[in-house]
Design a protein around this motif. Structure first.
Motif, PDB file in Angstrom:
ATOM      1  N   ILE A 166     -43.878  15.681  14.243  1.00  0.00           N
ATOM      2  CA  ILE A 166     -42.466  15.323  14.247  1.00  0.00           C
ATOM      3  C   ILE A 166     -42.249  14.298  13.137  1.00  0.00           C
ATOM      4  O   ILE A 166     -42.918  13.256  13.121  1.00  0.00           O
ATOM      5  CB  ILE A 166     -42.043  14.720  15.605  1.00  0.00           C
ATOM      6  CG1 ILE A 166     -42.138  15.769  16.713  1.00  0.00           C
ATOM      7  CG2 ILE A 166     -40.629  14.155  15.532  1.00  0.00           C
ATOM      8  CD1 ILE A 166     -41.827  15.231  18.100  1.00  0.00           C
ATOM      9  N   PRO A 167     -41.349  14.567  12.193  1.00  0.00           N
ATOM     10  CA  PRO A 167     -41.097  13.589  11.131  1.00  0.00           C
ATOM     11  C   PRO A 167     -40.398  12.357  11.706  1.00  0.00           C
ATOM     12  O   PRO A 167     -39.287  12.449  12.208  1.00  0.00           O
ATOM     13  CB  PRO A 167     -40.165  14.339  10.156  1.00  0.00           C
ATOM     14  CG  PRO A 167     -40.229  15.776  10.556  1.00  0.00           C
ATOM     15  CD  PRO A 167     -40.534  15.782  12.024  1.00  0.00           C
ATOM     16  N   ARG A 205     -42.935  24.874  29.161  1.00  0.00           N
ATOM     17  CA  ARG A 205     -41.483  24.733  29.033  1.00  0.00           C
ATOM     18  C   ARG A 205     -41.127  23.572  28.090  1.00  0.00           C
ATOM     19  O   ARG A 205     -40.242  23.695  27.239  1.00  0.00           O
ATOM     20  CB  ARG A 205     -40.862  24.528  30.401  1.00  0.00           C
ATOM     21  CG  ARG A 205     -39.320  24.466  30.370  1.00  0.00           C
ATOM     22  CD  ARG A 205     -38.726  24.411  31.766  1.00  0.00           C
ATOM     23  NE  ARG A 205     -39.133  23.207  32.483  1.00  0.00           N
ATOM     24  CZ  ARG A 205     -39.954  23.191  33.520  1.00  0.00           C
ATOM     25  NH1 ARG A 205     -40.472  24.321  33.961  1.00  0.00           N
ATOM     26  NH2 ARG A 205     -40.270  22.055  34.127  1.00  0.00           N
ATOM     27  N   CYS A 206     -41.831  22.453  28.234  1.00  0.00           N
ATOM     28  CA  CYS A 206     -41.549  21.278  27.402  1.00  0.00           C
ATOM     29  C   CYS A 206     -41.856  21.548  25.929  1.00  0.00           C
ATOM     30  O   CYS A 206     -41.086  21.143  25.040  1.00  0.00           O
ATOM     31  CB  CYS A 206     -42.349  20.077  27.883  1.00  0.00           C
ATOM     32  SG  CYS A 206     -41.730  19.351  29.416  1.00  0.00           S
ATOM     33  N   LEU A 266     -39.915  22.305  20.338  1.00  0.00           N
ATOM     34  CA  LEU A 266     -39.895  23.025  19.061  1.00  0.00           C
ATOM     35  C   LEU A 266     -38.477  23.425  18.652  1.00  0.00           C
ATOM     36  O   LEU A 266     -38.206  23.629  17.468  1.00  0.00           O
ATOM     37  CB  LEU A 266     -40.803  24.254  19.143  1.00  0.00           C
ATOM     38  CG  LEU A 266     -42.302  23.928  19.253  1.00  0.00           C
ATOM     39  CD1 LEU A 266     -43.114  25.194  19.483  1.00  0.00           C
ATOM     40  CD2 LEU A 266     -42.786  23.197  18.012  1.00  0.00           C
ATOM     41  N   LYS A 267     -37.576  23.517  19.626  1.00  0.00           N
ATOM     42  CA  LYS A 267     -36.171  23.789  19.301  1.00  0.00           C
ATOM     43  C   LYS A 267     -35.507  22.566  18.673  1.00  0.00           C
ATOM     44  O   LYS A 267     -34.593  22.691  17.857  1.00  0.00           O
ATOM     45  CB  LYS A 267     -35.400  24.179  20.572  1.00  0.00           C
ATOM     46  CG  LYS A 267     -35.768  25.523  21.158  1.00  0.00           C
ATOM     47  CD  LYS A 267     -34.970  25.765  22.431  1.00  0.00           C
ATOM     48  CE  LYS A 267     -35.341  27.068  23.114  1.00  0.00           C
ATOM     49  NZ  LYS A 267     -34.609  27.255  24.403  1.00  0.00           N
ATOM     50  N   LYS A 268     -35.972  21.382  19.070  1.00  0.00           N
ATOM     51  CA  LYS A 268     -35.393  20.125  18.573  1.00  0.00           C
ATOM     52  C   LYS A 268     -36.519  19.098  18.448  1.00  0.00           C
ATOM     53  O   LYS A 268     -36.715  18.258  19.318  1.00  0.00           O
ATOM     54  CB  LYS A 268     -34.310  19.627  19.532  1.00  0.00           C
ATOM     55  CG  LYS A 268     -33.541  18.417  19.011  1.00  0.00           C
ATOM     56  CD  LYS A 268     -32.492  17.973  20.023  1.00  0.00           C
ATOM     57  CE  LYS A 268     -31.727  16.747  19.526  1.00  0.00           C
ATOM     58  NZ  LYS A 268     -30.738  16.277  20.539  1.00  0.00           N
ATOM     59  N   PRO A 269     -37.268  19.143  17.338  1.00  0.00           N
ATOM     60  CA  PRO A 269     -38.443  18.279  17.186  1.00  0.00           C
ATOM     61  C   PRO A 269     -38.089  16.860  16.727  1.00  0.00           C
ATOM     62  O   PRO A 269     -38.271  16.492  15.565  1.00  0.00           O
ATOM     63  CB  PRO A 269     -39.277  19.016  16.140  1.00  0.00           C
ATOM     64  CG  PRO A 269     -38.278  19.758  15.323  1.00  0.00           C
ATOM     65  CD  PRO A 269     -37.155  20.125  16.245  1.00  0.00           C
ATOM     66  N   MET A 321     -39.595  12.029  23.971  1.00  0.00           N
ATOM     67  CA  MET A 321     -39.594  11.049  25.060  1.00  0.00           C
ATOM     68  C   MET A 321     -38.897  11.613  26.294  1.00  0.00           C
ATOM     69  O   MET A 321     -39.375  11.440  27.426  1.00  0.00           O
ATOM     70  CB  MET A 321     -38.907   9.765  24.601  1.00  0.00           C
ATOM     71  CG  MET A 321     -39.677   8.952  23.580  1.00  0.00           C
ATOM     72  SD  MET A 321     -41.234   8.253  24.207  1.00  0.00           S
ATOM     73  CE  MET A 321     -40.637   7.130  25.483  1.00  0.00           C
ATOM     74  N   ARG A 322     -37.792  12.301  26.092  1.00  0.00           N
ATOM     75  CA  ARG A 322     -37.054  12.886  27.219  1.00  0.00           C
ATOM     76  C   ARG A 322     -37.916  13.932  27.943  1.00  0.00           C
ATOM     77  O   ARG A 322     -37.997  13.942  29.181  1.00  0.00           O
ATOM     78  CB  ARG A 322     -35.763  13.532  26.706  1.00  0.00           C
ATOM     79  CG  ARG A 322     -34.913  14.168  27.804  1.00  0.00           C
ATOM     80  CD  ARG A 322     -33.700  14.879  27.232  1.00  0.00           C
ATOM     81  NE  ARG A 322     -34.054  16.044  26.442  1.00  0.00           N
ATOM     82  CZ  ARG A 322     -34.351  17.239  26.962  1.00  0.00           C
ATOM     83  NH1 ARG A 322     -34.350  17.412  28.288  1.00  0.00           N
ATOM     84  NH2 ARG A 322     -34.637  18.252  26.174  1.00  0.00           N
TER      85      ARG A 322
END
Length: 275
Positions: A157-158, A193-194, A199-202, A208-209
């Motif tokens: 994750i950048p 699932r996580c 990967l949809k929103k890295p 954290m969520r």
């Protein structure tokens, strides 16, 4: 010749397990991050093989497996730990990886970085002390483990380095959790699932969520740890549980202090290395 190496601590936020009879193919997928602290190991040839942790003789089964797999003669190995063992900081993996790097230098073994990381991973799997920490430590930063086992398949994750705060309540046995079939089934369902959602929103915030969600859905988080997470959230911060340890890590110290001693570290963008 003396070899000296460092491997960063690694906190996993969520994961799922892949079993395989071959320890090099067994491992976990998920996401976590490395810290500036970790394990520093010094090694040199000796008359008999000895392992010391923080100045005291130790069985250190994972480190001893690395020695058995690598050393062609007796060695003396000393590791200094910045974090408690069993707290979800990947200490056994950091000890194994730093030992592999130090032995390679001290004994002139001529192994590559990847070869040494895979030996450390194998030692972790065989001793059931971890499944994915070494992979994260080989890269550094906020690391996404995309495939289990070796060769490691990783992304990141950048994000800039940021301060992390934690309170440690006590150890959890990775071996005992991973040997429970019902618990492992819950972990795998939630972890897959996580990872898909990450990967949809890295982003670090999404990590954290999802980590917090994973800790609750699997039932791994203790009541006290969940109270600490909710206290941090009341101050607008984000927090979760380190996998696998009774430790709460957070983006802010606010709300944590009433649960114990708050320690500060930072996310490190560097992986394991020689010193």
């Amino acid at each position: 010749m003396i070899g000296k190496a460092f491997a960063p601590a690694h906190i996993t936020g969520f994961f799922y397990v892949h079993e395989d009879d071959n320890p090099l193919r067994m491992g976990s997928c998920g996401c976590g991050f490395t810290l500036e602290g970790g394990v520093c190991t010094t090694a040199w040839p000796a008359g008999t093989t000895e392992v010391y942790l923080d100045g005291k003789p130790s069985d250190a089964s994972t480190t001893r497996t690395v020695i058995d797999l690598l050393a062609d003669r007796p060695v003396h190995v000393e590791s200094e730990l910045d974090f408690p063992a069993g707290g979800g900081f990947g200490v056994s993996g950091a000890g194994a990886f730093s030992t592999a790097l130090a032995l390679n230098q001290a004994l002139g073994l001529g192994k590559t970085y990847n070869e040494l990381s895979y030996i450390a991973h194998r030692a972790e799997v065989e001793n059931r002390t971890g499944l994915g920490d070494v992979a994260g430590m080989s890269l550094g930063g906020v690391v996404i483990r995309l495939k289990p086992g070796t060769p490691f398949t990783l992304d990141r994750i950048p994000t800039a380095s940021r301060e992390i705060y934690y309170v440690h309540f006590g150890p959890i046995s990775t071996k005992s959790v991973l040997s429970d079939p019902k618990e492992k089934a819950l972990i795998n369902e939630a972890g897959k699932r996580c990872l898909k959602e990450l990967l949809k929103k890295p982003t670090f915030e999404n990590f954290m969520r999802l980590s917090r969600e994973f800790s609750v859905k699997t039932g791994l988080i203790s009541e006290k740890a969940l109270d600490a997470v909710e206290a941090v959230e009341a101050f607008g911060g984000m927090a979760s549980m380190a996998m696998l340890g009774d430790t709460v890590f957070s983006t802010t110290p606010d709300g944590l202090s009433r649960f114990g001693k708050v320690i500060k570290s930072k996310i490190s963008m560097a992986g394991a290395r020689l010193l």
